[in-house]
Design a protein around this motif. Sequence first.
Motif, PDB file in Angstrom:
ATOM      1  N   GLU A  63      52.699  59.228  49.681  1.00  0.00           N
ATOM      2  CA  GLU A  63      52.475  61.322  50.416  1.00  0.00           C
ATOM      3  C   GLU A  63      52.193  61.774  48.383  1.00  0.00           C
ATOM      4  O   GLU A  63      52.279  62.610  48.869  1.00  0.00           O
ATOM      5  N   LEU A  64      53.068  61.187  47.274  1.00  0.00           N
ATOM      6  CA  LEU A  64      52.740  62.394  46.405  1.00  0.00           C
ATOM      7  C   LEU A  64      50.668  62.262  45.480  1.00  0.00           C
ATOM      8  O   LEU A  64      50.707  63.155  45.261  1.00  0.00           O
ATOM      9  N   ASP A  65      50.280  61.327  46.042  1.00  0.00           N
ATOM     10  CA  ASP A  65      49.384  60.572  45.760  1.00  0.00           C
ATOM     11  C   ASP A  65      48.354  62.023  46.044  1.00  0.00           C
ATOM     12  O   ASP A  65      47.036  62.306  45.563  1.00  0.00           O
ATOM     13  N   SER A  66      49.087  62.002  47.353  1.00  0.00           N
ATOM     14  CA  SER A  66      47.721  63.371  48.273  1.00  0.00           C
ATOM     15  C   SER A  66      48.100  64.580  48.269  1.00  0.00           C
ATOM     16  O   SER A  66      46.767  65.598  47.647  1.00  0.00           O
ATOM     17  N   VAL A  67      49.575  64.874  46.990  1.00  0.00           N
ATOM     18  CA  VAL A  67      49.692  65.858  47.073  1.00  0.00           C
ATOM     19  C   VAL A  67      49.150  66.046  45.269  1.00  0.00           C
ATOM     20  O   VAL A  67      48.764  67.442  45.323  1.00  0.00           O
ATOM     21  N   ALA A  68      49.337  65.333  44.378  1.00  0.00           N
ATOM     22  CA  ALA A  68      49.041  65.667  42.661  1.00  0.00           C
ATOM     23  C   ALA A  68      47.975  65.908  42.733  1.00  0.00           C
ATOM     24  O   ALA A  68      47.947  66.748  42.025  1.00  0.00           O
ATOM     25  N   PRO A  69      46.382  65.452  43.600  1.00  0.00           N
ATOM     26  CA  PRO A  69      45.382  66.932  43.224  1.00  0.00           C
ATOM     27  C   PRO A  69      45.517  67.701  43.114  1.00  0.00           C
ATOM     28  O   PRO A  69      44.705  69.474  42.499  1.00  0.00           O
ATOM     29  N   HIS A  95      47.073  51.574  45.605  1.00  0.00           N
ATOM     30  CA  HIS A  95      45.447  52.441  45.955  1.00  0.00           C
ATOM     31  C   HIS A  95      45.364  54.590  46.002  1.00  0.00           C
ATOM     32  O   HIS A  95      44.634  55.139  46.304  1.00  0.00           O
ATOM     33  N   LEU A  96      46.334  54.474  44.669  1.00  0.00           N
ATOM     34  CA  LEU A  96      46.741  55.909  44.309  1.00  0.00           C
ATOM     35  C   LEU A  96      45.462  55.794  43.475  1.00  0.00           C
ATOM     36  O   LEU A  96      44.827  54.862  42.686  1.00  0.00           O
ATOM     37  N   GLN A  97      45.016  57.013  43.732  1.00  0.00           N
ATOM     38  CA  GLN A  97      44.269  58.049  42.964  1.00  0.00           C
ATOM     39  C   GLN A  97      44.572  58.992  42.303  1.00  0.00           C
ATOM     40  O   GLN A  97      43.664  59.224  41.059  1.00  0.00           O
ATOM     41  N   ALA A  98      45.320  59.495  42.101  1.00  0.00           N
ATOM     42  CA  ALA A  98      45.581  61.292  41.204  1.00  0.00           C
ATOM     43  C   ALA A  98      46.565  61.072  40.841  1.00  0.00           C
ATOM     44  O   ALA A  98      46.860  61.853  39.775  1.00  0.00           O
ATOM     45  N   LEU A  99      47.575  59.491  40.807  1.00  0.00           N
ATOM     46  CA  LEU A  99      49.101  59.810  40.585  1.00  0.00           C
ATOM     47  C   LEU A  99      48.164  59.245  39.001  1.00  0.00           C
ATOM     48  O   LEU A  99      47.328  58.648  37.908  1.00  0.00           O
ATOM     49  N   ASP A 100      49.173  59.670  37.693  1.00  0.00           N
ATOM     50  CA  ASP A 100      48.730  59.278  36.709  1.00  0.00           C
ATOM     51  C   ASP A 100      50.016  57.266  36.289  1.00  0.00           C
ATOM     52  O   ASP A 100      49.699  57.235  35.126  1.00  0.00           O
ATOM     53  N   LYS A 101      51.273  58.093  36.313  1.00  0.00           N
ATOM     54  CA  LYS A 101      52.114  56.442  36.423  1.00  0.00           C
ATOM     55  C   LYS A 101      52.995  56.987  37.093  1.00  0.00           C
ATOM     56  O   LYS A 101      53.233  57.577  37.469  1.00  0.00           O
ATOM     57  N   VAL A 102      53.823  55.526  36.945  1.00  0.00           N
ATOM     58  CA  VAL A 102      54.277  55.082  38.233  1.00  0.00           C
ATOM     59  C   VAL A 102      55.231  53.942  37.310  1.00  0.00           C
ATOM     60  O   VAL A 102      54.622  52.868  37.139  1.00  0.00           O
ATOM     61  N   GLU A 103      56.794  54.333  37.369  1.00  0.00           N
ATOM     62  CA  GLU A 103      57.964  53.582  36.499  1.00  0.00           C
ATOM     63  C   GLU A 103      58.965  52.888  37.956  1.00  0.00           C
ATOM     64  O   GLU A 103      59.576  54.069  37.960  1.00  0.00           O
ATOM     65  N   GLN A 161      55.058  67.787  50.136  1.00  0.00           N
ATOM     66  CA  GLN A 161      54.235  68.687  50.609  1.00  0.00           C
ATOM     67  C   GLN A 161      54.857  70.475  50.012  1.00  0.00           C
ATOM     68  O   GLN A 161      53.817  71.482  49.825  1.00  0.00           O
ATOM     69  N   THR A 162      56.316  70.797  49.666  1.00  0.00           N
ATOM     70  CA  THR A 162      56.908  71.700  49.591  1.00  0.00           C
ATOM     71  C   THR A 162      56.937  71.671  47.991  1.00  0.00           C
ATOM     72  O   THR A 162      57.105  73.098  47.406  1.00  0.00           O
ATOM     73  N   ILE A 163      55.805  70.858  46.888  1.00  0.00           N
ATOM     74  CA  ILE A 163      56.165  70.724  46.018  1.00  0.00           C
ATOM     75  C   ILE A 163      55.394  71.770  45.218  1.00  0.00           C
ATOM     76  O   ILE A 163      56.051  72.561  44.345  1.00  0.00           O
ATOM     77  N   PRO A 164      54.191  72.480  45.773  1.00  0.00           N
ATOM     78  CA  PRO A 164      53.918  73.501  45.072  1.00  0.00           C
ATOM     79  C   PRO A 164      54.169  74.736  45.190  1.00  0.00           C
ATOM     80  O   PRO A 164      54.047  75.696  44.326  1.00  0.00           O
TER      81      PRO A 164
END
Length: 330
Positions: A28-34, A62-70, A112-115
């Motif tokens: 979900e975060l990856d879909s919001v990140a762009p 399958h992550l496309q938009a996130l920069d890094k996950v730790e 989805q409410t982060i913006p």
Amino acid sequence: MTIETPKRLRIVIPVFNDWESLNILLRELDSVAPALPYRVVVSAVDDGSIQSSEGTLTSIEHLQALDKVEIVRLSTNVGHQRAIACGLCLACDTADMDAVLIMDSDGEDPPQTIPELLAATNGKKDFCVVGARRKRSENFTFRMSYIIYKNVFKAVTGKRIGHGNFSLLSSGYASRLVMLPDLWNNLAAALMRSRLPIQQVFIDRGTRYAGKSKMNFTSLIVHGFSAISVYADTIFVRLLLATLVGAGITVVASTTAILLRLFVPAYATPGWATTVTFSLIIIVLQAFFTSLTSLLSLLNNRVQRLILPIVDYKPYVRTVETIFSRTPSA
């Protein structure tokens, strides 16, 4: 010509065994990140989980938009609020962020409410934005318990608490927050006590992704007392004042009892005035000395060494494991 470095948002997420929900949340975060004006780094704080994350976090492939996950592995289970404190302190120590977002992993803080939280910053350099609950999705018993908790909090502290962990802070404000001992007990109450200017954004609570909530009735009581304890000094002062009011009432009642016995003996039952008077005096004295002792003990603790989250979190962090990165050199 100077090339402006993209801003970076670090998302701190406490996790205890709930890897299935985290897997969905990462997607979900990856879909919001762009749509966010930040490069997004996710720090999942493993609060001493018993269940392994191995083979569960399949979404990282399958992550496309996130920069890094730790994954920040803690050496033991310290509890939800202290796991948040550890993650927030590590984020400030790393000093590679412009803002930090704290959210739960179960989906009840909707990505989805982060913006909306970001929009509430109005482009300011320093900000503190919290997600206030507009609609909750738990069962009736839990909702009623939460209402009772908020009312008790208001009654004993004189403050209204309407938000939880879902919050967005600038790096400057986060650096101030991690210096407060109150953070070790409860994030929401620590934010209130910090005197940072808090901007509320009303959001609907999301639906849990998977499994059952670990916040049962007992956990809610512990959570409530943790928040209330942040205002311990205020509470003890209020109790002391209430005791003094009780002492005043006792004096009035005792005086009335004596006057009735002296001037209206026909309406005075033998011995009742003495019994009532001394009972009230004993109760008030016990309450007074208990409140006074508690207040003095609390004030004495101010000269003792307090927990300093930015310093004391370090022994709890065992490892920091990068499980995904779009830039291997980072």
